[in-house]
Design an enzyme around this catalytic site. Structure first.
Site, PDB file in Angstrom:
ATOM      1  CD  GLU A 144       6.123  -9.099 -13.874  1.00 59.73           C
ATOM      2  OE1 GLU A 144       6.635  -8.615 -12.772  1.00 59.73           O
ATOM      3  OE2 GLU A 144       7.849  -8.646 -13.621  1.00 59.73           O
ATOM      4  CD1 TRP A 169      -1.358  -5.005  -4.735  1.00 62.95           C
ATOM      5  CD2 TRP A 169      -0.379  -6.161  -2.838  1.00 62.95           C
ATOM      6  NE1 TRP A 169      -0.977  -6.650  -4.732  1.00 62.95           N
ATOM      7  CE2 TRP A 169      -0.482  -6.923  -3.365  1.00 62.95           C
ATOM      8  CE3 TRP A 169      -0.608  -7.116  -1.430  1.00 62.95           C
ATOM      9  CZ2 TRP A 169       0.375  -8.958  -3.169  1.00 62.95           C
ATOM     10  CZ3 TRP A 169       0.301  -7.555  -1.330  1.00 62.95           C
ATOM     11  CH2 TRP A 169       0.051  -9.229  -2.306  1.00 62.95           C
ATOM     12  NE  ARG A 196       4.549   1.937  -1.450  1.00 62.38           N
ATOM     13  CZ  ARG A 196       5.627   1.580  -0.896  1.00 62.38           C
ATOM     14  NH1 ARG A 196       6.895   2.127  -1.300  1.00 62.38           N
ATOM     15  NH2 ARG A 196       5.453   1.257   0.539  1.00 62.38           N
ATOM     16  CG  HIS A 241      15.506 -35.111 -17.180  1.00 56.84           C
ATOM     17  ND1 HIS A 241      15.719 -36.534 -17.400  1.00 56.84           N
ATOM     18  CD2 HIS A 241      16.977 -34.592 -17.936  1.00 56.84           C
ATOM     19  CE1 HIS A 241      17.434 -36.360 -17.796  1.00 56.84           C
ATOM     20  NE2 HIS A 241      17.591 -35.201 -17.905  1.00 56.84           N
ATOM     21  CE  LYS A 258       8.863  -1.186  -9.409  1.00 53.76           C
ATOM     22  NZ  LYS A 258       9.296  -1.979 -10.804  1.00 53.76           N
ATOM     23  CD  GLU A 281      13.696 -10.598 -15.575  1.00 46.09           C
ATOM     24  OE1 GLU A 281      13.543 -11.201 -14.108  1.00 46.09           O
ATOM     25  OE2 GLU A 281      12.821  -9.596 -15.104  1.00 46.09           O
ATOM     26  CE  LYS A 297       9.724  -8.108 -15.879  1.00 46.21           C
ATOM     27  NZ  LYS A 297      10.494  -8.268 -15.090  1.00 46.21           N
ATOM     28  CG  ASN A 351       2.843   0.233   3.323  1.00 51.24           C
ATOM     29  OD1 ASN A 351       2.279  -0.632   3.145  1.00 51.24           O
ATOM     30  ND2 ASN A 351       4.285   0.516   3.128  1.00 51.24           N
ATOM     31  N   GLY A 352       1.208  -2.091   5.899  1.00 56.13           N
ATOM     32  CA  GLY A 352       2.187  -3.012   6.453  1.00 56.13           C
ATOM     33  C   GLY A 352       0.831  -4.081   7.061  1.00 56.13           C
ATOM     34  CB  CYS A 369      -0.384  -0.142   1.286  1.00 57.62           C
ATOM     35  SG  CYS A 369      -1.926  -1.791   1.005  1.00 57.62           S
TER      36      CYS A 369
HETATM   37  C1  F6R Z   1       8.785  -8.116 -11.263  1.00 55.84           C
HETATM   38  C2  F6R Z   1       9.503  -7.752  -9.894  1.00 55.84           C
HETATM   39  C3  F6R Z   1       9.483  -8.153  -9.154  1.00 55.84           C
HETATM   40  C4  F6R Z   1      10.435  -7.928  -8.239  1.00 55.84           C
HETATM   41  C5  F6R Z   1      10.441  -8.435  -6.841  1.00 55.84           C
HETATM   42  C6  F6R Z   1      11.713  -8.201  -5.689  1.00 55.84           C
HETATM   43  O1  F6R Z   1       9.619  -7.426 -12.388  1.00 55.84           O
HETATM   44  O2  F6R Z   1       9.389  -6.831 -10.059  1.00 55.84           O
HETATM   45  O3  F6R Z   1       9.394  -9.471  -9.245  1.00 55.84           O
HETATM   46  O4  F6R Z   1      11.890  -8.366  -8.687  1.00 55.84           O
HETATM   47  O5  F6R Z   1       9.289  -8.499  -6.272  1.00 55.84           O
HETATM   48  O6  F6R Z   1      11.869  -6.571  -5.196  1.00 55.84           O
HETATM   49  P1  F6R Z   1      12.614  -5.547  -5.228  1.00 55.84           P
HETATM   50  O7  F6R Z   1      14.034  -5.391  -6.363  1.00 55.84           O
HETATM   51  O8  F6R Z   1      12.617  -4.802  -5.236  1.00 55.84           O
HETATM   52  O9  F6R Z   1      13.722  -6.566  -3.768  1.00 55.84           O
END
Ligand code: F6R
Length: 614
Positions: free
Chosen positions: A494, A77, A27, A510, A609, A487, A491, A103-104, A2
């Site tokens: 998500e 969130w 966020r 396998h 994020k 990765e 991408k 937030n938390g 949040c």
């Molecule tokens: C994917 C993404 C997440 C973050 C993960 C860790 O695109 O952004 O998988 O990489 O939540 O976040 P940080 O790097 O801020 O610790």
């Protein structure tokens, strides 16, 4: 997670709160709300879904709402309770005089709720936060002092929180506090701000102070007073923020993600700048304080991270082992913290995090720190909790990343790992002069190669269009590009919600090969080097099961034309540096597929994020 924001001054509070929430939208975005003091009465406005829904509500009542010059706002969130208007913040007490944003996670909310219900509090939401509203109200009833009421409440709550509180009877005052969640105060002329993150206040002021855990701030238009939990006054430590509001604009791109992908050549130059000065000079990492003698004797490194940062860490393992010959273990922070972790003062523990606020990674590094390990943090936020707790720091300088899907920060993390690995290899003398020269030269020309891929992005757009209707996708690679496959798949899943998985190509036979038929695209990352021929044979096996084959390669090998339906060709690069180039077309592929499917690219569903809860 949040985001919270608060304003007290002489301007229309709701405008500033909504602007602030817009910049905190990364966020969380499942509901939002504001609490304002209008004509001496605390009023709440809340909406489910995107922030636009709250904007519409505010617009319909603007004449009334715009009178208020004090308020708090929240973008949610969901953790406790579904996204709904009842669960959206701000929350209030029985009489509605207290309003609170949080937030938390309040870990002992159930126990608190039982106690508060016994005292006559009526709960209207399923959230943990509502307990704090009732608790502050009950403490205020005893003290008639909002700061003291918040202080007494925080003595009883366990967990993580950034809180901002207003009270109808305490005019023009916001009280805010934090524990294990970010909170920053902004100082203006005749106005003050509080927020989860800088983007919410940067367009109004560059003067700020990060609150530490258990500190409480009392803000009025012309004053800001900080105390600690024992009521000692804390002197204000005002910093000038280096941020520019322009960083938050899309600069003509349709989405932040596309803009951030395009920023990558400059990001590489930024990260190298001042650290890789000339080919003959050793890499300089001023904020790495690990004693050189200790560094030479290191016999183990552990890297902890989550998500995309975890993938950068996996590439980091490969290059540190290659350049320095030190064994490196990489683990998801969320796994590291719940087992008997063997860490000691002879282990270097590296935490990697774009935000520097990811709860699992913070817990992991704190755990390692307690056991005596030197903590090195690779982060994009030198102002974050992790950076402040680090013994050594490698700031990745990617600038603010708005899109939830990480792109440029991943690139910056990779380049930081190359620099760190070369730095360590130079200290240890574990790599030849020629090899060092080649590597440094390749790093310097990398931005031009990324530019070349970006110039031909339409080729990737066409492939994206062709494959956008597939429900599943497989990415395969081996060696240093196995994390690139993971990765690339992350991408795609998500932002497009396509079921994409990355596999080590050698593992296909396998098990996963059972899924292959003509409804399954398989993208093979075939960079020239040790494992090129091996991946080619794995691709043959997939082709023999009628999979729809796509290659991503720096080879002009004619054999590929028969095997692959589509080939994404990128500039030639040494295998060890190839992850930093190979990821770019995969980011573009994910972007164009999601964009073609009409998905909300910058704010994919269910994601946030900054993941500040464990
Ligand atoms: C994917 C993404 C997440 C973050 C993960 C860790 O695109 O952004 O998988 O990489 O939540 O976040 P940080 O790097 O801020 O610790």
């Amino acid at each position: 997670m949040c985001g919270i924001v608060g304003y007290v001054g002489d301007k229309t509070a709701v405008d500033i709160l909504l602007e602030g929430l817009t910049s905190l939208e990364y966020r969380g975005y499942d509901s939002s709300g504001v609490a304002l003091n209008i004509d001496g009465k605390v009023e709440l406005f809340k909406a489910q879904g995107k922030l636009q829904n709250l904007r519409n509500i505010v617009q319909n009542n603007y004449t009334q709402i715009s009178k208020s010059t004090i308020g708090i706002g929240h973008i949610r969130w969901a953790t406790h309770g579904v996204p709904s208007i009842a669960n959206a913040h701000p929350h209030t007490c029985n009489c509605g005089k207290v309003a609170i944003v949080h937030n938390g996670i309040i870990e002992n909310f159930k126990e608190l709720k039982v106690k508060l219900e016994a005292q006559g509090c009526t709960f209207r939401s399923q959230t943990d936060t509502e307990t704090v509203a009732h608790l502050v109200a009950s403490k205020f009833a005893q003290t008639h002092d909002l700061t003291e009421a918040v202080r007494l409440a925080t003595l009883e709550i366990e967990g993580a929180y950034a809180l901002a509180v207003i009270h109808q009877d305490v005019k023009n005052t916001i009280v805010a506090t934090r524990r294990n969640a970010p909170l920053v105060i902004g100082f203006g002329e005749g106005e003050n701000f509080v927020a989860s993150d800088i983007p919410a206040l940067i367009q109004y002021t560059k003067k700020a102070m990060y609150l530490d855990d258990n500190q409480i701030v009392t803000l009025t238009p012309n004053s800001a007073k900080v105390i600690d939990i024992e009521k000692n006054e804390i002197p204000l430590k005002v910093e000038t923020l280096p941020w520019e509001p322009v960083a938050l604009s899309k600069m003509g791109y349709k989405h932040f993600m596309l803009k951030e992908i395009h920023e990558q050549p400059d990001i590489v130059r930024n990260v190298l700048s001042g650290k890789l000065r000339t080919m003959d000079e050793p890499i300089s990492l001023d904020e790495v304080t690990l004693d050189k003698a200790k560094l030479k004797d290191l016999n183990r490194i552990q890297i902890v991270a989550c998500g995309t940062s975890l993938h950068a860490a996996m590439v980091g393992k490969y290059i540190i082992e290659d350049f320095c010959g030190i064994p490196v273990e990489v683990e998801a922070s969320s796994e590291y913290i719940y087992r008997k972790t063997i860490t000691d003062e002879n282990t270097l523990v590296i935490g990697v995090s774009q935000s520097g606020e990811t709860a699992d990674t913070i817990t992991a590094i704190r755990l390692a720190k307690k056991k005596g390990s030197h903590i090195l943090i690779v982060t994009n936020r030198p102002d974050s909790t992790m950076a402040r707790e680090a013994d050594s720091l490698v700031p990745v300088n990617a600038g603010i990343e708005v899109s939830v899907a990480a792109t440029k920060s991943y690139m910056a993390q990779l380049i930081s790992f190359y620099l760190l690995a070369i730095y360590m290899a130079e200290v240890k003398g574990s790599i030849s002069k020629e090899e060092l020269m080649d590597l440094k030269h390749e790093l310097i020309v990398l931005p031009q190669k990324i530019d070349k891929i970006l110039t031909h992005k339409e080729d990737i757009q066409k492939i994206a269009r062709k494959f956008s209707s597939f429900k599943d996708f497989i990415f395969v690679a081996r060696g240093i590009n196995f994390p690139t496959a993971l990765e690339g798949a992350l991408k795609l899943k998500e932002i497009s919600y396509i079921n994409a998985t990355g596999y080590s190509a050698g593992e296909l036979k396998h098990g996963p090969i059972a899924m292959l038929d003509d409804s399954m695209p398989v993208l093979a990352i075939l960079m020239k080097g040790k494992v090129y021929e091996k991946i080619l044979s794995n691709a043959e096996e997939a082709k023999a099961r009628n999979a729809r084959m796509i290659a991503l390669t720096d080879s002009d090998d004619q054999k590929l034309d028969e095997l692959f339906e589509n080939i994404i060709r990128i500039p030639e690069i040494s295998e060890i540096l190839s992850p930093a180039l190979a990821i770019v077309p995969l980011q573009l592929l994910a972007y164009y597929i999601a964009e073609f499917l009409g998905k909300d690219v910058d704010q994919p569903r269910n994601l946030a994020k900054s993941v500040t809860v464990e």
